[in-house]
Write an enzyme that holds these catalytic residues in place. Structure first.
Site, PDB file in Angstrom:
ATOM      1  CG  ASP A  61      -1.775   1.200   1.387  1.00 59.22           C
ATOM      2  OD1 ASP A  61      -2.694   1.334   0.569  1.00 59.22           O
ATOM      3  OD2 ASP A  61      -1.543   2.033   2.292  1.00 59.22           O
ATOM      4  CD  GLU A 101      -2.171   2.675  -3.735  1.00 66.03           C
ATOM      5  OE1 GLU A 101      -3.172   3.331  -4.012  1.00 66.03           O
ATOM      6  OE2 GLU A 101      -1.496   2.906  -2.706  1.00 66.03           O
TER       7      GLU A 101
HETATM    8  C1  AAO Z   1      -8.752   8.965   6.187  1.00 69.27           C
HETATM    9  C2  AAO Z   1      -9.602  10.216   5.948  1.00 69.27           C
HETATM   10  C3  AAO Z   1      -8.711  11.440   5.825  1.00 69.27           C
HETATM   11  C4  AAO Z   1      -7.842  11.565   7.073  1.00 69.27           C
HETATM   12  C5  AAO Z   1      -7.017  10.291   7.248  1.00 69.27           C
HETATM   13  C6  AAO Z   1      -6.164  10.278   8.496  1.00 69.27           C
HETATM   14  O1  AAO Z   1     -10.368  10.042   4.761  1.00 69.27           O
HETATM   15  O2  AAO Z   1      -9.542  12.586   5.699  1.00 69.27           O
HETATM   16  O3  AAO Z   1      -6.958  12.660   6.930  1.00 69.27           O
HETATM   17  O4  AAO Z   1      -7.926   9.171   7.320  1.00 69.27           O
HETATM   18  O5  AAO Z   1      -6.961  10.400   9.619  1.00 69.27           O
HETATM   19  C7  AAO Z   1      -7.659   5.219   2.628  1.00 69.27           C
HETATM   20  C8  AAO Z   1      -8.664   6.299   2.251  1.00 69.27           C
HETATM   21  C9  AAO Z   1      -8.345   7.626   2.920  1.00 69.27           C
HETATM   22  C10 AAO Z   1      -8.192   7.432   4.414  1.00 69.27           C
HETATM   23  C11 AAO Z   1      -7.036   6.453   4.609  1.00 69.27           C
HETATM   24  C12 AAO Z   1      -6.698   6.197   6.087  1.00 69.27           C
HETATM   25  O6  AAO Z   1      -8.680   6.449   0.850  1.00 69.27           O
HETATM   26  O7  AAO Z   1      -9.447   8.511   2.676  1.00 69.27           O
HETATM   27  O8  AAO Z   1      -7.915   8.695   5.039  1.00 69.27           O
HETATM   28  O9  AAO Z   1      -7.423   5.182   4.020  1.00 69.27           O
HETATM   29  O10 AAO Z   1      -7.819   5.752   6.758  1.00 69.27           O
HETATM   30  C13 AAO Z   1      -3.069   8.813  -2.676  1.00 69.27           C
HETATM   31  C14 AAO Z   1      -1.967   7.785  -2.420  1.00 69.27           C
HETATM   32  C15 AAO Z   1      -2.453   6.361  -2.528  1.00 69.27           C
HETATM   33  C16 AAO Z   1      -3.737   6.140  -1.739  1.00 69.27           C
HETATM   34  C17 AAO Z   1      -4.757   7.129  -2.266  1.00 69.27           C
HETATM   35  C18 AAO Z   1      -6.112   6.993  -1.552  1.00 69.27           C
HETATM   36  O11 AAO Z   1      -0.884   8.005  -3.316  1.00 69.27           O
HETATM   37  O12 AAO Z   1      -1.423   5.518  -2.015  1.00 69.27           O
HETATM   38  O13 AAO Z   1      -4.278   8.466  -2.025  1.00 69.27           O
HETATM   39  N1  AAO Z   1      -4.193   4.747  -1.809  1.00 69.27           N
HETATM   40  C19 AAO Z   1      -3.881   3.795  -0.697  1.00 69.27           C
HETATM   41  C20 AAO Z   1      -5.064   2.902  -0.374  1.00 69.27           C
HETATM   42  C21 AAO Z   1      -6.161   3.718   0.278  1.00 69.27           C
HETATM   43  C22 AAO Z   1      -5.677   4.260   1.619  1.00 69.27           C
HETATM   44  C23 AAO Z   1      -4.240   4.613   1.624  1.00 69.27           C
HETATM   45  C24 AAO Z   1      -3.405   4.418   0.535  1.00 69.27           C
HETATM   46  C25 AAO Z   1      -3.660   4.992   2.917  1.00 69.27           C
HETATM   47  O14 AAO Z   1      -5.476   2.228  -1.514  1.00 69.27           O
HETATM   48  O15 AAO Z   1      -7.341   2.971   0.464  1.00 69.27           O
HETATM   49  O16 AAO Z   1      -6.440   5.464   1.955  1.00 69.27           O
HETATM   50  O17 AAO Z   1      -3.245   3.768   3.543  1.00 69.27           O
HETATM   51  C26 AAO Z   1      -3.281  12.144  -6.733  1.00 69.27           C
HETATM   52  C27 AAO Z   1      -1.989  11.410  -6.487  1.00 69.27           C
HETATM   53  C28 AAO Z   1      -2.220  10.073  -5.837  1.00 69.27           C
HETATM   54  C29 AAO Z   1      -3.094  10.222  -4.616  1.00 69.27           C
HETATM   55  C30 AAO Z   1      -4.417  10.876  -5.063  1.00 69.27           C
HETATM   56  C31 AAO Z   1      -5.396  11.029  -3.918  1.00 69.27           C
HETATM   57  O18 AAO Z   1      -4.011  11.493  -7.777  1.00 69.27           O
HETATM   58  O19 AAO Z   1      -1.335  11.200  -7.720  1.00 69.27           O
HETATM   59  O20 AAO Z   1      -0.965   9.535  -5.453  1.00 69.27           O
HETATM   60  O21 AAO Z   1      -3.345   8.929  -4.071  1.00 69.27           O
HETATM   61  O22 AAO Z   1      -4.107  12.149  -5.582  1.00 69.27           O
HETATM   62  O23 AAO Z   1      -4.873  11.886  -2.957  1.00 69.27           O
HETATM   63  C32 AAO Z   1      -6.096  13.059 -11.037  1.00 69.27           C
HETATM   64  C33 AAO Z   1      -4.572  12.943 -11.097  1.00 69.27           C
HETATM   65  C34 AAO Z   1      -4.101  11.919 -10.088  1.00 69.27           C
HETATM   66  C35 AAO Z   1      -4.541  12.376  -8.762  1.00 69.27           C
HETATM   67  C36 AAO Z   1      -6.051  12.389  -8.787  1.00 69.27           C
HETATM   68  C37 AAO Z   1      -6.679  12.766  -7.473  1.00 69.27           C
HETATM   69  O24 AAO Z   1      -6.704  11.849 -11.473  1.00 69.27           O
HETATM   70  O25 AAO Z   1      -4.187  12.558 -12.394  1.00 69.27           O
HETATM   71  O26 AAO Z   1      -2.697  11.742 -10.121  1.00 69.27           O
HETATM   72  O27 AAO Z   1      -6.510  13.330  -9.744  1.00 69.27           O
HETATM   73  O28 AAO Z   1      -6.337  14.093  -7.152  1.00 69.27           O
END
Ligand code: AAO
Length: 470
Positions: free
Chosen positions: A171, A207
């Protein structure tokens, strides 16, 4: 941890949710994403304890089904997680003081000193240092450069390997330095020789979201194992939805020809647990079970096409509720009774009950998994298209698939590459006891067959393969 033998005999492997102890979030009430906030490396979650996990892994391995674990090793819980024992196994922690005694980790083991942003969080994805040294959405960022931290993580993963798991989804790999990941992987045991040949290494897929335009690229991670190709689902969704002037005819050079990473590095999927509900990346083009007709075509195309190592999603239904285009219920966790996850029941028609979607059980998807296994290693050939959204291709002399995603009927004769005979279409039906419950396709001795697909068919595609020959 409960899997049904009927399911698992059709899959080769299953990728599961994080099995280690996580924080319990009550506001909102038990969101699915609490499992991405580790408190310790004890195997102890809403899915079960270590004994139950061992039982599942043993039963799966005994029938040749491999288990891959979602390893959350980049971070612990969020900085605002508070203090106490609100965790799935009751382990004490204090997020503010960076104390996780059940591992144990303390302040020394986090990147607070290394991160250079004023907030301590990732503020720009254009700066690789921030992305890897600062907090991802506030999650306490582990110092993977420390041998102590690497050792705690490796001990956790080795416990899983010794139990019998076959590999890991790493992850948030983008948020770890590739060299730090390698140092952890170098500490891992070989797989358990009760089920695997001596010297077998864990299967690794990282990932990394790389849609282009950021500081970090997928290729930096190739040395450690496979990498998720997020362009795949985003683009395929756009094509099947026919957005932005895309058409299926353009899929002729699908794969590297579309700017994707090399096939032997890629882990591909139509949707995942994040982007099926607007988290992560991919945006609104992502197809999910909510758009079942188009979704089945996309998954069918993916499974028929040779590019990448494929993964099929299996979901639960939740009450979607859109406000200004955003699903405000994107946090809702699995079907449960007062927090206890509901059993996956099986209906008489073989679908799942209790709001489990079980896409992997849908006939069209289940049969395309079989198709993929039958055509494994066969070349991509006999491509045909009508210049629009009617396309077809074969896999050597083992399989052939035809799609009609246009608004008019398809009726044409195509070279299938298959030996002559009568074949059962595994999309509209099944071959059962030598009979076909769906459409029959007659391939003549020269390999040609006549196909007709109405644009209003329940599933406007047909697939035949060596094992569906009657
Ligand atoms: C939760 C709450 C938060 C709080 C946090 C801490 O929602 O508000 O701050 O707790 O208390 C999952 C949930 C999160 C959750 C987290 C922990 O999705 O909402 O937060 O559990 O409970 C990034 C990472 C990627 C990640 C993804 C969700 O790079 O690794 O965010 N995925 C994994 C898991 C996921 C998990 C985590 C990681 C954490 O699969 O389930 O989170 O363990 C851009 C970046 C990406 C980034 C995205 C989203 O993407 O490139 O790297 O992913 O933003 O932030 C276009 C762009 C594209 C961009 C996208 C979105 O498409 O081309 O690049 O827009 O902006």
């Amino acid at each position: 941890f409960e899997l049904m033998l009927n399911d698992i005999v059709k899959c080769q492997s299953i990728s599961i949710s994080p099995p280690n102890e996580n924080i319990v979030v009550n506001n909102p009430s038990r969101p699915w994403w609490e499992r991405y906030q580790p408190i310790s490396y004890k195997i102890c979650t809403r899915s079960g304890n270590e004994n139950e996990f061992r039982d599942m892994v043993t039963r799966c391995n005994n029938v040749g089904v491999r288990i891959y674990v979602d390893a959350v090793i980049n971070h612990m819980c969020g900085e605002g997680g508070g203090a106490g024992t609100s965790s799935t196994c009751g382990s004490y922690f204090n997020a503010g003081n960076r104390e996780f005694p059940a591992v144990p980790y303390s302040g020394w083991d986090f990147n607070d000193g290394k991160c250079k942003t004023s907030s301590g969080g990732i503020e720009s994805y254009n700066d690789a240092y921030q992305v890897r040294d600062c907090r991802l959405v506030g999650l306490l960022d582990l110092a993977l450069e420390k041998d102590y931290v690497r050792t705690q993580i490796a001990n956790y993963l080795n416990n899983l390997i010794d139990i019998g798991v076959a590999g890991f989804r790493l992850d948030a790999s983008k948020h770890m330095w590739p060299g730090d990941i390698k140092a952890v992987l170098d500490k891992l045991h070989n797989l358990n020789t009760k089920w695997f040949p001596g010297g077998s290494r864990p299967f690794i897929f990282q990932e990394v979201i790389d849609l282009g335009g950021e500081a970090i690229t997928s290729s930096e991670y190739f040395g450690n194992g496979r990498v998720t190709e997020f362009k795949y689902g985003a683009k395929l969704g756009t094509v099947i939805r026919r957005w932005n002037g895309e058409k299926m005819a353009y899929l002729k050079n699908w794969g590297e020809g579309w700017g994707f990473m090399p096939s032997d590095r890629a882990l591909v999927f139509v949707d995942n647990h994040d982007n099926q509900r607007g988290h992560g990346a991919g945006g609104s083009s992502i197809l999910t079970f909510w758009d079942a007709r188009l979704y089945k075509m996309a998954v069918g195309f993916m499974l028929a096409h040779p590019y990448g190592f494929t993964r099929v999603m299996s979901s639960y239904r939740w009450p979607r509720y859109f406000v200004n285009g955003q699903d405000v219920n994107d946090w809702i966790g699995p079907p449960n009774n007062n927090g206890v996850i509901k059993e996956v029941t099986i209906n008489p028609d073989t679908t799942c009950g209790n709001d489990w979607v079980c896409e992997h059980r849908w006939r069209q998807i289940r049969n395309m998994v079989i198709f993929r296994n039958v055509v494994d290693g066969q070349p991509f050939q006999n491509w045909w298209d009508n210049g629009s959204n009617q396309v077809a291709f074969g896999r050597g002399n083992k399989g052939f698939i035809v799609f009609n995603n246009d608004d008019w009927s398809l009726s044409t004769t195509l070279q299938t590459g298959l030996p002559g005979g009568t074949y059962c279409d595994v999309i509209s039906g099944d071959k059962i006891n030598g009979n076909c419950t769906g459409i029959k396709v007659y391939v003549s001795s020269d390999g040609k067959a006549q196909f007709s697909i109405s644009n209003s068919a329940e599933d406007p595609f047909i697939a035949i393969h060596a094992d569906s020959k009657l």
